[in-house]
Design an enzyme around this catalytic site. Sequence first.
Site, PDB file in Angstrom:
ATOM      1  N   SER A   9       1.022  -1.136   0.082  1.00 34.29           N
ATOM      2  CA  SER A   9       0.241  -0.143   0.394  1.00 34.29           C
ATOM      3  C   SER A   9       0.853   1.335  -0.084  1.00 34.29           C
ATOM      4  O   SER A   9       1.618   1.316   0.851  1.00 34.29           O
ATOM      5  CB  SER A   9      -0.961   0.498   1.026  1.00 34.29           C
ATOM      6  OG  SER A   9      -1.964   0.937   1.227  1.00 34.29           O
ATOM      7  N   HIS A  34      -1.504  -1.508  -4.122  1.00 36.55           N
ATOM      8  CA  HIS A  34      -2.574  -1.140  -3.215  1.00 36.55           C
ATOM      9  C   HIS A  34      -2.154   1.019  -3.500  1.00 36.55           C
ATOM     10  O   HIS A  34      -1.699   1.400  -2.730  1.00 36.55           O
ATOM     11  CB  HIS A  34      -2.532  -1.750  -2.141  1.00 36.55           C
ATOM     12  CG  HIS A  34      -3.408  -1.550  -2.181  1.00 36.55           C
ATOM     13  ND1 HIS A  34      -4.781  -2.306  -1.607  1.00 36.55           N
ATOM     14  CD2 HIS A  34      -4.420  -1.297   0.572  1.00 36.55           C
ATOM     15  CE1 HIS A  34      -5.900  -2.417  -0.918  1.00 36.55           C
ATOM     16  NE2 HIS A  34      -6.003  -0.688  -0.427  1.00 36.55           N
ATOM     17  N   ASP A 177      -6.819  -6.745   4.409  1.00 38.40           N
ATOM     18  CA  ASP A 177      -6.316  -5.610   3.892  1.00 38.40           C
ATOM     19  C   ASP A 177      -5.426  -4.633   5.530  1.00 38.40           C
ATOM     20  O   ASP A 177      -7.265  -5.031   6.250  1.00 38.40           O
ATOM     21  CB  ASP A 177      -7.202  -4.228   3.438  1.00 38.40           C
ATOM     22  CG  ASP A 177      -6.194  -2.864   3.357  1.00 38.40           C
ATOM     23  OD1 ASP A 177      -4.672  -2.966   3.709  1.00 38.40           O
ATOM     24  OD2 ASP A 177      -6.752  -2.515   2.681  1.00 38.40           O
TER      25      ASP A 177
END
Length: 220
Positions: A9, A34, A177
Site C-alpha cells: 500500500s 494498493h 488489508d
Amino acid sequence: MKNLIIAPSVLAADFAHLGSEVQMLQESKAQWIHIDVMDGVFVPNISFGFPVIDAIKKYTDKFLDVHLMIVQPEKYLEKFAQAGAHMITVHLEACPHIHRTIQQIKSLGCQAGVAINPGTPVHALQDILADVDLVLIMSVNPGFGGQKFISNAISKTKEVARMAKEAGNPTVFIEIDGGVSLSNAPALIEAGANALVAGSFVFNSKDPQETISQLVDLAK
Ligand code: DX5
Ligand code: ZN
C-alpha cells in the site's frame, strides 16, 4: 493454491519521494500496487485522489488495486477508471445499491471488488459474492496505516472462501488489508486468502524489496 498476490500500500510510502517509492515497487516482486483513497467522511482521514494516481501511473505498469474508502463512490467510478485503476473496490457499508455499483465498475472495463469493515458480518456478502472479482476483508478499522491486526479476519476469510465456493465463484480474490505481516500472513493464506495488502510492514522495513520477496515466497 491460486497464486498469492502481494499488494503493497503506497499509503505508507514517503509522499515527498513518491516517484522513487513507486519505482522501487515496480522493480519488486509485488504483483499489485494498493492505492488507498480516503474522503474524510466514510473514514476519519483524508489521503489522496486522482492527481496522485496519475503520478503513480507514470512510474509503473503494475496492476493498480484501488481501494475506495469514500461515500457515494458511484459518482467517481468513471474518473478512477480513467485514472488507470485495474481493480476498483468499494465498501459494502458505503453502497446501498451494491449490485448496481459493482455492475457499473465492470461496465467501465475494470475488475470489481467489495470490502467489509471488521464489524460487518461476512453473511452480508452472500448476495453479491457471485458478481465480484474480489472480496476485501478489513483486518483494521479503515482510515490509517500502521494499526494492529484484528484477528477475526482469519475466521472471516475461511467463511468467505467457503461461501465463494458455494456461490460458484471459487476463484474470487480474497484480499486482507490492515496490519498484515509475516507473522499473520501464513494463517491468512491457510484460511484461504490469496491477496495480501501490506503497508507499514513493507515500507517501514529495512529492505522493502526483500520484505516483499519474503511475503511473495509464502506461496511456496
Ligand atoms: C487502511 C488501508 C490499508 C492500509 C494498510 O485503511 O486500507 O490499506 O494502508 O496499512 P498497514 O499495512 O500499515 O496496516
Ligand atoms: Zn486499503
